[in-house]
Design a protein around this motif. Structure first.
Motif, mmCIF file in Angstrom:
data_model
loop_
_atom_site.group_PDB
_atom_site.id
_atom_site.type_symbol
_atom_site.label_atom_id
_atom_site.label_comp_id
_atom_site.label_asym_id
_atom_site.label_seq_id
_atom_site.Cartn_x
_atom_site.Cartn_y
_atom_site.Cartn_z
ATOM 1 N N GLY A 92 0.833 -1.048 -0.203
ATOM 2 C CA GLY A 92 0.040 -0.485 -0.446
ATOM 3 C C GLY A 92 0.612 1.165 -0.190
ATOM 4 N N SER A 119 1.841 3.074 -3.143
ATOM 5 C CA SER A 119 1.177 4.576 -3.478
ATOM 6 C C SER A 119 2.132 5.996 -3.755
ATOM 7 C CB SER A 119 0.274 5.126 -1.830
ATOM 8 O OG SER A 119 0.159 4.358 -1.763
ATOM 9 N N ILE A 158 -0.023 2.421 7.580
ATOM 10 C CA ILE A 158 0.605 3.007 6.006
ATOM 11 C C ILE A 158 0.422 4.657 6.766
ATOM 12 C CG2 ILE A 158 -1.026 3.329 4.093
ATOM 13 C CD1 ILE A 158 -1.619 0.272 3.655
#
Length: 715
Positions: free
Chosen positions: A32, A36, A208
């Motif tokens: 994640g 990104s 995250i």
């Protein structure tokens, strides 16, 4: 934001043969966050104009609509850590009750001091006071009032409020990792709120958010370092300022950080970081001595007084009536977002060096020690620059305000030995720059790994990936618009993690409330410790005297465990089961001398389990009085009683059957009293999967592995 000291902790001194669980990559968090960052960087590189427009629009919206939230969050965090420090919970340790600090007071405060400086502080210590002099948030620039407040605003942005954010995350890391033996992760602080769901998507989302904040915060520092070092290299070697040179500096940081990750030179990086601080001190001393010493000292004291007097109103000032939204976005909101973004990074380092410290001394030291150094550095450099500007050198002031990367070097050029000072500043900045990249990669590898042992770090290949990803992000932001774009991106990314900080405060407070109830439960039972330790009716006082002066070796301990300890605990478990409790007795070798630990546990449904552990602790034989019943060894073994918060300081070696059973029942009664007190809204509920509580379950310690609660007791 700060000096990026290596956060690697020394390996635990465990006995031979003790297994260690290897860190595993958390695929959800890694994928994640990694995807990104890479996609964002590629977007910024391939479509810089679009990226700049989008980032600018989002920053404008945040400055207009969410500025109050950043200001309020900073004030709430500061109040929270102060309340924890002055409350009764301030005496709780970041570790078991019996733990001792890993570092002595001088070394510990020196490391806190080292954490208070980075290349960005050199950047802003001159640029911000000059800029605030020309363009204050309220009133006219260039006035006496603007001069007085210029350094105060810089201290405000680098002072106690920012360090309170670091203190919050440091407490959360240290408390849950070292006191409750939970993973060294932010999600651990949310266990009191959502239970075992922290191991699922909710926990992944929190990690995250922390990682994105960290990488943008590190990238901002690297971007500032790049442009400042580029100008220093131009002064020294004539290297032209521009994208080519700045890209080369980014590559150097990534390569050196990668070499550090692969070769394991963390101790060397730490020493270089400490050398950086010495060089910074040398620069401050030179400017202080070569400049108007008396004026600079007077100004420093004046700045401190103004800072203390103005802090309460400045902390909550949103400039609602003056319309300083642009100033707020470029200064206060940016700095608060930057501190928030760096909080997991620096908080992890502060926790690593503070095991065994109480929450009170941790907060007090974190809020004061680094700030003292920042006060001296900012006051000396800032007031020196203001003296030049107010003395009539407007060209110096305009250059410092419009090209802030040149401000610090321009100041050094005003003093004797300028070439040497510039070389020293460039070398110091380069080392700060490289260690930021190295330590940032180390921390981010930890955030994207599942690590049960708080002394371990993420895999090396993962550190290499994050070093490269940070370099890519830094380059992308510089191509989009330089340092202002990095500042804007940090302001955006800090917003979601500020919400996480509220969750951390709530979870941490619930944990402290639970611990208070536990203490009250023990007090309510009025345990008779003296009665437990004195011999029973079947023993004579001579036997007690003999026991007090004995220091048993492993053979005597093994014999006692087999003949008295194990049968007595088994008898208690049998009676628990007869009365309807699902009691269990587990035993495992501790990995040395053939000794074993024994854990009696009683599941309590949705409440905290009862755990009573007896663990052999190796202890140096005292040299007083000539008592040495084991002349062949410098160690003897205590059979200490442990519960969730560490050793109870009770040695049960040579207790008879009745004494052992009575001590188990004393602890059982105290646990029931704790459960009766800790009810209602403050009660920590089980998670979605029905886990009884959020504390360390001693039964989960792998066979042969020393639980964290006892590691510091080993030789």
């Amino acid at each position: 934001m700060t000096a990026a000291l290596s956060t690697s902790a020394p390996e635990s001194e465990e006995p031979p043969g003790v297994p260690r669980t290897r860190p595993k990559v958390n695929r959800a968090v890694f994928a994640g966050s990694g995807v990104s960052i890479v996609l964002f960087s590629l977007w910024a590189i391939l479509a810089p104009e679009q990226a700049s427009a989008v980032i600018g629009a989002v920053v404008g919206w945040i400055a207009t609509n969410m500025g109050w939230f950043y200001v309020l969050t900073a004030a709430v965090v500061t109040a929270f850590v102060v309340v924890v420090a002055v409350s009764r919970e301030g005496t709780i340790k970041m570790g078991p009750d019996h733990s001792k600090p890993q570092y002595n007071l001088f070394t510990w405060t020196a490391m806190l001091f080292a954490a208070g400086i980075g290349i960005d502080l050199l950047f802003f210590s001159v640029a911000e006071p000059v800029t605030q002099y020309y363009g204050p948030p309220a009133g006219e620039g260039g006035t006496l009032e603007a001069t007085r407040m210029a350094v105060v605003w810089t201290l405000f942005h680098y002072g106690v409020i920012g360090w309170a954010m670091y203190a919050l995350m440091g407490m959360a890391f240290g408390y849950f990792a070292y006191r409750w033996n939970m993973p060294l992760s932010i999600r651990s602080a949310l266990y009191p709120l959502i239970g075992r769901r922290v191991h699922g998507r909710a926990g992944d989302a929190v990690d995250i958010a922390a990682l994105l904040g960290t990488i943008f915060g590190v990238a901002t520092s690297l971007g500032i370092g790049v442009v400042q070092l580029n100008y220093g290299l131009y002064l020294l070697f004539g290297i032209e300022e521009g994208v080519a040179a700045q890209t080369a500096l980014i590559v150097v940081a990534v390569v050196m950080a990668t070499a550090s990750c692969v070769s394991g030179v963390d101790k060397g990086i730490r020493r270089l970081s400490e050398l950086n601080v010495l060089m910074a001190v040398a620069l401050v001393a030179w400017v202080l001595i070569a400049g108007r010493t008396s004026f600079l000292l007077d100004a420093t004291v004046k700045n401190l007084g103004d800072y203390v007097a103005e802090l309460p109103s400045m902390a909550l000032d949103t400039f609602a009536y003056t319309g300083a939204a642009e100033w707020m976005a470029g200064w206060t909101l940016f700095f608060w977002a930057w501190w928030i973004a760096w909080a997991p990074f620096v908080g992890l380092f502060l926790a690593r060096i503070s095991r065994g410290r109480t929450l009170r001394e941790f907060v007090v030291a974190t809020l004061t020690v680094p700030f003292v150094f920042i006060l001296i550095l900012v006051s000396v450099f800032g007031n020196s620059a203001l003296e030049i500007v107010t003395g009539g050198d407007d060209a110096f002031g305009q250059a410092a305000m419009n090209t802030p990367e040149r401000a610090f070097y321009s100041l050094l050029e005003q003093y004797p030995g300028a070439p040497l000072l510039i070389a020293l500043a460039t070398l110091s900045g380069l080392l700060f720059y490289v260690t930021s990249a190295d330590s940032g990669a180390l921390v981010m590898s930890t955030f994207t790994s599942t690590i049960q042992d708080p002394t371990q770090d993420g895999p090396k290949w993962l550190r290499v990936f994050w070093a490269a990803a940070t370099g890519l992000l830094t380059l992308a932001m510089l191509l989009v618009g330089g340092v202002p774009t990095l500042q804007s991106a940090t302001l955006i990314i800090g917003l979601p993690f500020s919400v996480v900080m509220y969750l951390v405060m709530i979870g941490f407070w619930k944990a402290l409330r639970a611990e208070r109830s536990q203490r009250e439960g023990r007090s309510a039972t009025r345990r008779s410790v003296t009665a437990s330790r004195t011999p029973g009716p079947d023993s004579q006082w001579r036997r007690r005297l003999t026991r007090i002066g004995s220091f048993p070796g492993p053979r005597a301990v093994r014999r006692y465990e087999e003949q008295v300890l194990a049968p007595a605990l088994a008898e208690v478990v049998e009676e628990f089961c007869a009365q309807g409790h699902d009691a269990q007795l587990s035993s495992s070798e501790v990995g040395y001398q053939g000794l074993s630990e024994f854990t009696l546990s009683v599941p309590m449904g949705e409440d905290r389990d009862f755990c009573y552990q007896i663990y052999p602790v190796a202890t140096p034989v005292p040299a007083f009085g000539g008592f040495r019943t084991n002349p062949d060894s410098d160690l003897y073994y205590r059979l200490e009683v442990f519960n969730e918060t560490g050793s109870q300081g009770t040695d049960v070696m040579d207790w008879n059957r009745e004494q052992l059973i009575n001590d188990v029942l004393d602890n059982w009664e105290a646990h029931l009293a704790f459960l009766s007190i800790h009810t209602g809204p403050s009660k920590i509920q089980a998670g979605a999967e029905g886990h009884p509580d959020w504390s360390t379950d001693i039964r989960d310690v792998p066979t042969g592995q020393i639980p964290a609660a006892t590691k510091e007791a080993q030789p």
